[in-house]
Design a protein around this motif. Sequence first.
Motif, PDB file in Angstrom:
ATOM      1  N   GLU A 163       0.916  -1.131  -0.062  1.00 15.70           N
ATOM      2  CA  GLU A 163      -0.061  -0.115  -0.066  1.00 15.70           C
ATOM      3  C   GLU A 163       0.751   1.289  -0.065  1.00 15.70           C
ATOM      4  OE1 GLU A 163      -2.695  -0.436   3.235  1.00 15.70           O
ATOM      5  OE2 GLU A 163      -3.609  -2.042   2.542  1.00 15.70           O
ATOM      6  N   ALA A 164       1.988   1.042   0.677  1.00 16.98           N
ATOM      7  CA  ALA A 164       2.802   2.419   0.840  1.00 16.98           C
ATOM      8  C   ALA A 164       3.530   2.577  -0.761  1.00 16.98           C
ATOM      9  CB  ALA A 164       4.011   2.351   1.860  1.00 16.98           C
ATOM     10  N   GLU A 165       3.753   1.534  -1.414  1.00 13.51           N
ATOM     11  CA  GLU A 165       4.311   1.783  -2.810  1.00 13.51           C
ATOM     12  C   GLU A 165       3.287   2.329  -3.618  1.00 13.51           C
ATOM     13  OE1 GLU A 165       6.148  -1.312  -5.995  1.00 13.51           O
ATOM     14  OE2 GLU A 165       6.318  -1.769  -4.000  1.00 13.51           O
ATOM     15  N   ARG A 166       2.191   1.754  -3.563  1.00  7.81           N
ATOM     16  CA  ARG A 166       1.170   2.201  -4.482  1.00  7.81           C
ATOM     17  C   ARG A 166       0.836   3.794  -4.055  1.00  7.81           C
ATOM     18  NH1 ARG A 166      -3.339   2.774  -2.428  1.00  7.81           N
ATOM     19  NH2 ARG A 166      -5.499   2.991  -3.385  1.00  7.81           N
ATOM     20  N   ILE A 167       0.713   4.198  -2.787  1.00  8.35           N
ATOM     21  CA  ILE A 167       0.650   5.719  -2.440  1.00  8.35           C
ATOM     22  C   ILE A 167       1.778   6.456  -3.045  1.00  8.35           C
ATOM     23  CG2 ILE A 167       0.735   7.217  -0.500  1.00  8.35           C
ATOM     24  CD1 ILE A 167      -0.745   5.173   1.068  1.00  8.35           C
ATOM     25  N   ASP A 168       2.990   6.101  -2.894  1.00  7.29           N
ATOM     26  CA  ASP A 168       4.324   6.592  -3.607  1.00  7.29           C
ATOM     27  C   ASP A 168       4.071   6.754  -5.000  1.00  7.29           C
ATOM     28  OD1 ASP A 168       5.562   6.856  -1.238  1.00  7.29           O
ATOM     29  OD2 ASP A 168       6.882   5.096  -1.354  1.00  7.29           O
ATOM     30  N   ASP A 169       3.669   5.646  -5.673  1.00  7.87           N
ATOM     31  CA  ASP A 169       3.369   5.797  -7.037  1.00  7.87           C
ATOM     32  C   ASP A 169       2.409   6.893  -7.612  1.00  7.87           C
ATOM     33  OD1 ASP A 169       5.463   3.849  -7.604  1.00  7.87           O
ATOM     34  OD2 ASP A 169       3.740   2.164  -7.871  1.00  7.87           O
ATOM     35  N   LEU A 170       1.261   6.860  -6.663  1.00  7.54           N
ATOM     36  CA  LEU A 170       0.268   8.009  -6.943  1.00  7.54           C
ATOM     37  C   LEU A 170       0.892   9.301  -6.695  1.00  7.54           C
ATOM     38  CD1 LEU A 170      -2.696   6.425  -5.171  1.00  7.54           C
ATOM     39  CD2 LEU A 170      -2.593   6.735  -7.712  1.00  7.54           C
ATOM     40  N   LEU A 171       1.556   9.705  -5.654  1.00 13.79           N
ATOM     41  CA  LEU A 171       1.985  10.729  -5.355  1.00 13.79           C
ATOM     42  C   LEU A 171       3.205  11.352  -6.673  1.00 13.79           C
ATOM     43  CD1 LEU A 171       2.674  10.803  -1.532  1.00 13.79           C
ATOM     44  CD2 LEU A 171       0.858  12.088  -2.888  1.00 13.79           C
ATOM     45  N   ALA A 172       3.712  10.502  -7.109  1.00 11.03           N
ATOM     46  CA  ALA A 172       4.850  10.554  -8.092  1.00 11.03           C
ATOM     47  C   ALA A 172       4.075  10.935  -9.351  1.00 11.03           C
ATOM     48  CB  ALA A 172       5.736   9.398  -8.324  1.00 11.03           C
ATOM     49  N   GLY A 173       3.203  10.284  -9.633  1.00 14.58           N
ATOM     50  CA  GLY A 173       2.317  10.761 -10.826  1.00 14.58           C
ATOM     51  C   GLY A 173       1.703  12.073 -10.657  1.00 14.58           C
ATOM     52  N   ILE A 174       1.292  12.495  -9.416  1.00 19.89           N
ATOM     53  CA  ILE A 174       0.658  13.800  -9.331  1.00 19.89           C
ATOM     54  C   ILE A 174       1.933  14.839  -9.308  1.00 19.89           C
ATOM     55  CG2 ILE A 174      -0.221  15.390  -7.462  1.00 19.89           C
ATOM     56  CD1 ILE A 174      -1.719  13.149  -6.394  1.00 19.89           C
ATOM     57  N   ALA A 175       2.989  14.559  -8.752  1.00 17.78           N
ATOM     58  CA  ALA A 175       4.064  15.381  -8.995  1.00 17.78           C
ATOM     59  C   ALA A 175       4.578  15.674 -10.400  1.00 17.78           C
ATOM     60  CB  ALA A 175       5.300  15.217  -8.087  1.00 17.78           C
ATOM     61  N   ALA A 176       4.550  14.534 -11.271  1.00 21.25           N
ATOM     62  CA  ALA A 176       4.931  14.521 -12.871  1.00 21.25           C
ATOM     63  C   ALA A 176       3.984  15.164 -13.675  1.00 21.25           C
ATOM     64  CB  ALA A 176       5.022  13.065 -13.091  1.00 21.25           C
ATOM     65  N   GLU A 177       2.572  15.309 -13.200  1.00 26.78           N
ATOM     66  CA  GLU A 177       1.618  16.093 -13.571  1.00 26.78           C
ATOM     67  C   GLU A 177       2.001  17.612 -13.636  1.00 26.78           C
ATOM     68  OE1 GLU A 177      -2.287  14.664 -12.641  1.00 26.78           O
ATOM     69  OE2 GLU A 177      -2.053  12.862 -13.585  1.00 26.78           O
ATOM     70  N   ARG A 178       2.215  17.961 -12.287  1.00 21.92           N
ATOM     71  CA  ARG A 178       2.363  19.509 -12.017  1.00 21.92           C
ATOM     72  C   ARG A 178       3.600  19.961 -12.740  1.00 21.92           C
ATOM     73  NH1 ARG A 178       1.586  19.759  -5.552  1.00 21.92           N
ATOM     74  NH2 ARG A 178      -0.751  19.402  -5.389  1.00 21.92           N
ATOM     75  N   ASP A 179       4.607  18.913 -12.858  1.00 20.84           N
ATOM     76  CA  ASP A 179       6.015  19.526 -13.280  1.00 20.84           C
ATOM     77  C   ASP A 179       5.785  19.669 -14.972  1.00 20.84           C
ATOM     78  OD1 ASP A 179       7.261  19.511 -11.103  1.00 20.84           O
ATOM     79  OD2 ASP A 179       8.043  17.715 -11.087  1.00 20.84           O
ATOM     80  N   GLU A 180       4.912  19.004 -15.753  1.00 22.92           N
ATOM     81  CA  GLU A 180       4.678  19.148 -17.105  1.00 22.92           C
ATOM     82  C   GLU A 180       4.322  20.547 -17.286  1.00 22.92           C
ATOM     83  OE1 GLU A 180       1.970  16.148 -18.517  1.00 22.92           O
ATOM     84  OE2 GLU A 180       2.950  14.538 -17.810  1.00 22.92           O
TER      85      GLU A 180
END
Length: 136
Positions: free
Chosen positions: A112-129
Motif C-alpha cells: 500500500e505504501a508503494e502504491r501511495i508513492d506511485d500515486l504521489l509521483a504521478g501527481i508530481a509529474a503532472e504538476r511538472d509538465e
Amino acid sequence: MARRPRSRRRSMPTAHRYERTDRVGTLVRSVVASEMERLDEAFEGVVITGVDVDRELTLAVVHYDVRDPDDDDAAAAAFDEHHHRLQRALGARTSLRRTPTLRFRRDYSAVEAERIDDLLAGIAAERDEPDEPDER
C-alpha cells in the motif's frame, strides 16, 4: 525522645519501561523467525514485519510480508503446514506460563505504501509538465 525521620517511599525501579505485551511480541518474533530459517525453503523470502499480542497474552498475530508477490501462496501454505511446529517451538524455547496461540497474517502495508508513492509521483509529474502553448 528523638523522632525517627519518616522514610520516603521509593518507587521500585522497573527493569523494563514498556508493556509486557511488547516484550512477549519481541520474544515471539525472534523465536518464530529463527524457526522459520530452520524449517522450510518456502520461508526464504518471508519477512516478519511485526507481532501483535493481546492483553491476556493468549493470542499472538504474526504479520509477515513476502519479497516476491508470486511467493505469497507458497508462504501461506508453508505457515499452514508448519503452524504446529512453530507453536511447539515457541512453547519449548520460552518460559511463559501460557504460550500464546499463533496466527499468521500477510502484511500489505509495504504494498500500500508503494502504491501511495506511485500515486504521489504521478501527481508530481503532472504538476511538472509545462502547459501546452496555444496554437494560433
